[in-house]
Design an enzyme around this catalytic site. Structure first.
Site, PDB file in Angstrom:
ATOM      1  N   ARG A  82      -8.575   6.669 -10.717  1.00 28.16           N
ATOM      2  CA  ARG A  82      -7.649   6.323  -9.631  1.00 28.16           C
ATOM      3  C   ARG A  82      -6.945   4.981  -9.864  1.00 28.16           C
ATOM      4  NH1 ARG A  82      -8.008   9.102  -4.914  1.00 28.16           N
ATOM      5  NH2 ARG A  82      -7.342   7.269  -3.773  1.00 28.16           N
ATOM      6  N   GLY A  84      -3.568   7.815  -5.975  1.00 29.48           N
ATOM      7  CA  GLY A  84      -4.815   8.491  -6.348  1.00 29.48           C
ATOM      8  C   GLY A  84      -4.533   9.891  -6.867  1.00 29.48           C
ATOM      9  N   ASN A 107      -9.249   0.811   3.821  1.00 31.11           N
ATOM     10  CA  ASN A 107      -9.396   1.025   2.378  1.00 31.11           C
ATOM     11  C   ASN A 107     -10.699   0.459   1.802  1.00 31.11           C
ATOM     12  OD1 ASN A 107      -5.833   0.804   1.628  1.00 31.11           O
ATOM     13  ND2 ASN A 107      -7.098   2.606   1.952  1.00 31.11           N
ATOM     14  N   ASP A 130       2.092   5.752  -0.748  1.00 32.77           N
ATOM     15  CA  ASP A 130       0.955   6.681  -0.800  1.00 32.77           C
ATOM     16  C   ASP A 130       1.051   7.627  -2.002  1.00 32.77           C
ATOM     17  OD1 ASP A 130      -1.375   7.864   0.017  1.00 32.77           O
ATOM     18  OD2 ASP A 130      -0.455   9.077   1.589  1.00 32.77           O
ATOM     19  N   THR A 161      -7.072  -1.875   6.411  1.00 30.07           N
ATOM     20  CA  THR A 161      -8.415  -2.243   6.873  1.00 30.07           C
ATOM     21  C   THR A 161      -9.408  -1.100   6.594  1.00 30.07           C
ATOM     22  OG1 THR A 161      -7.690  -1.526   9.075  1.00 30.07           O
ATOM     23  CG2 THR A 161      -7.751  -3.891   8.687  1.00 30.07           C
TER      24      THR A 161
HETATM   25  C1  FPP Z   1      -2.221   4.595  -1.538  1.00 29.93           C
HETATM   26  O1  FPP Z   1      -2.405   5.659  -2.451  1.00 29.93           O
HETATM   27  C2  FPP Z   1      -2.127   3.333  -2.236  1.00 29.93           C
HETATM   28  C3  FPP Z   1      -2.978   2.273  -2.088  1.00 29.93           C
HETATM   29  C4  FPP Z   1      -4.111   2.295  -1.149  1.00 29.93           C
HETATM   30  C5  FPP Z   1      -2.825   1.052  -2.901  1.00 29.93           C
HETATM   31  C6  FPP Z   1      -1.424   0.574  -3.118  1.00 29.93           C
HETATM   32  C7  FPP Z   1      -1.378  -0.288  -4.297  1.00 29.93           C
HETATM   33  C8  FPP Z   1      -0.359  -0.389  -5.174  1.00 29.93           C
HETATM   34  C9  FPP Z   1       0.913   0.321  -5.022  1.00 29.93           C
HETATM   35  C10 FPP Z   1      -0.432  -1.180  -6.415  1.00 29.93           C
HETATM   36  C11 FPP Z   1      -0.948  -2.546  -6.290  1.00 29.93           C
HETATM   37  C12 FPP Z   1      -0.044  -3.450  -5.623  1.00 29.93           C
HETATM   38  C13 FPP Z   1      -0.487  -4.547  -5.033  1.00 29.93           C
HETATM   39  C14 FPP Z   1       0.447  -5.476  -4.361  1.00 29.93           C
HETATM   40  C15 FPP Z   1      -1.945  -4.847  -5.027  1.00 29.93           C
HETATM   41  P1  FPP Z   1      -3.768   6.462  -2.402  1.00 29.93           P
HETATM   42  O2  FPP Z   1      -4.715   5.820  -3.346  1.00 29.93           O
HETATM   43  O3  FPP Z   1      -4.245   6.571  -1.001  1.00 29.93           O
HETATM   44  O4  FPP Z   1      -3.330   7.847  -2.962  1.00 29.93           O
HETATM   45  P2  FPP Z   1      -3.967   9.258  -2.593  1.00 29.93           P
HETATM   46  O5  FPP Z   1      -3.618   9.511  -1.151  1.00 29.93           O
HETATM   47  O6  FPP Z   1      -3.284  10.183  -3.530  1.00 29.93           O
HETATM   48  O7  FPP Z   1      -5.441   9.161  -2.839  1.00 29.93           O
END
Ligand code: FPP
Length: 238
Positions: free
Chosen positions: A29, A19, A64, A16, A62
């Site tokens: 992002r 973003g 996202n 996490d 699910t």
């Molecule tokens: C959560 O951070 C992260 C995700 C929803 C995506 C995870 C993806 C990767 C680590 C890279 C790609 C890897 C693959 C295997 C596709 P967030 O976006 O929710 O962060 P935030 O809470 O700061 O908004």
């Protein structure tokens, strides 16, 4: 120091904070997810180096799908890019890739690339790297319940014989032989499970770290393993 004799065999990670990492730098992002992918690569190597048997990462939930098309497409493009750039090396390291989650909503292009990665690493016997994609724990449990319901309806199973192991076996993790995690790590300071492996994490140690995922280095990963080992030592038997 990490005790090499007490490495958690199965580790799950909620990656996490991508973003926020990007927003803090006034970047889109998707740039954060790209940085997150680099971080993920280093952690895969770090886990493999110390003999972790199963590494399961939460890449796309699910929930996202509610994000913008740009972000959703960006994450799947990164997955394709990742497979293209890394599958050969992963395979040489004897890593086996699996996907947990509902693949039916993924595009044909993404599914074809995933199939390639699965086939390429199918016979490998080293670390199993499990990517949760369009994964949600409630959805996974619902699916298991439906499967058991079908077996009951067809007379194959009697409801009295349902036990915990049978439920576990019908989850994605059961299908891909992923043992319940010994340790779950979540980055970015949020203290929740967000619908990740809720059945499987019943007895897991949970470690929450403040670093945003792109800032989570192998050194920090090893610190969480030490913390896990200290907790284990403090509370005695496993
Ligand atoms: C959560 O951070 C992260 C995700 C929803 C995506 C995870 C993806 C990767 C680590 C890279 C790609 C890897 C693959 C295997 C596709 P967030 O976006 O929710 O962060 P935030 O809470 O700061 O908004």
């Amino acid at each position: 120091m990490i005790d090499k004799n007490n490495i958690p065999a199965s580790i799950a990670i909620i990656m996490d904070g991508n973003g926020r990492w990007a927003t803090n730098r006034m970047l889109p992002r998707v740039v954060g997810h790209n940085a997150g992918m680099k971080s993920m690569k280093k952690i895969i190597e770090a886990a493999d180096d110390i003999g972790v048997k199963h590494l399961t990462v939460y890449a796309f939930s699910t929930e996202n799908w509610k994000r913008s098309d740009t972000e959703v497409n960006g994450i799947f493009k990164l997955l394709v890019k990742y497979i293209d750039s890394d599958i050969q090396e992963l395979s040489e390291k004897n890593v086996k890739v699996t996907i947990i989650g509902d693949r039916s909503r993924l595009s044909d292009k993404v599914n074809a690339k995933i199939d390639y990665a699965l086939e390429k690493t199918e016979a490998n016997t080293g670390m199993q790297f499990n990517i949760a994609l369009n994964y949600g724990s409630r959805n996974e449990i619902l699916r298991a319940v439906k499967t058991l319901g079908e077996e009951i309806a067809s007379g194959k199973l009697s409801y009295e014989n349902i036990d915990e192991d049978m439920i576990s076996s019908k989850l994605y993790t059961g299908e891909f032989n992923i043992p319940d995690p010994d340790l779950v790590i979540r980055t970015s300071g949020e203290i929740r499970l967000s619908n990740f492996l809720m059945w499987q994490l019943a007895y897991s140690e949970m470690i929450f770290v403040d670093d945003l995922w792109p800032d989570f280095t192998p050194e920090k990963f090893y610190e969480t393993i030490e913390e896990y080992q200290n907790r284990n030592r403090r509370f005695g038997g496993r």
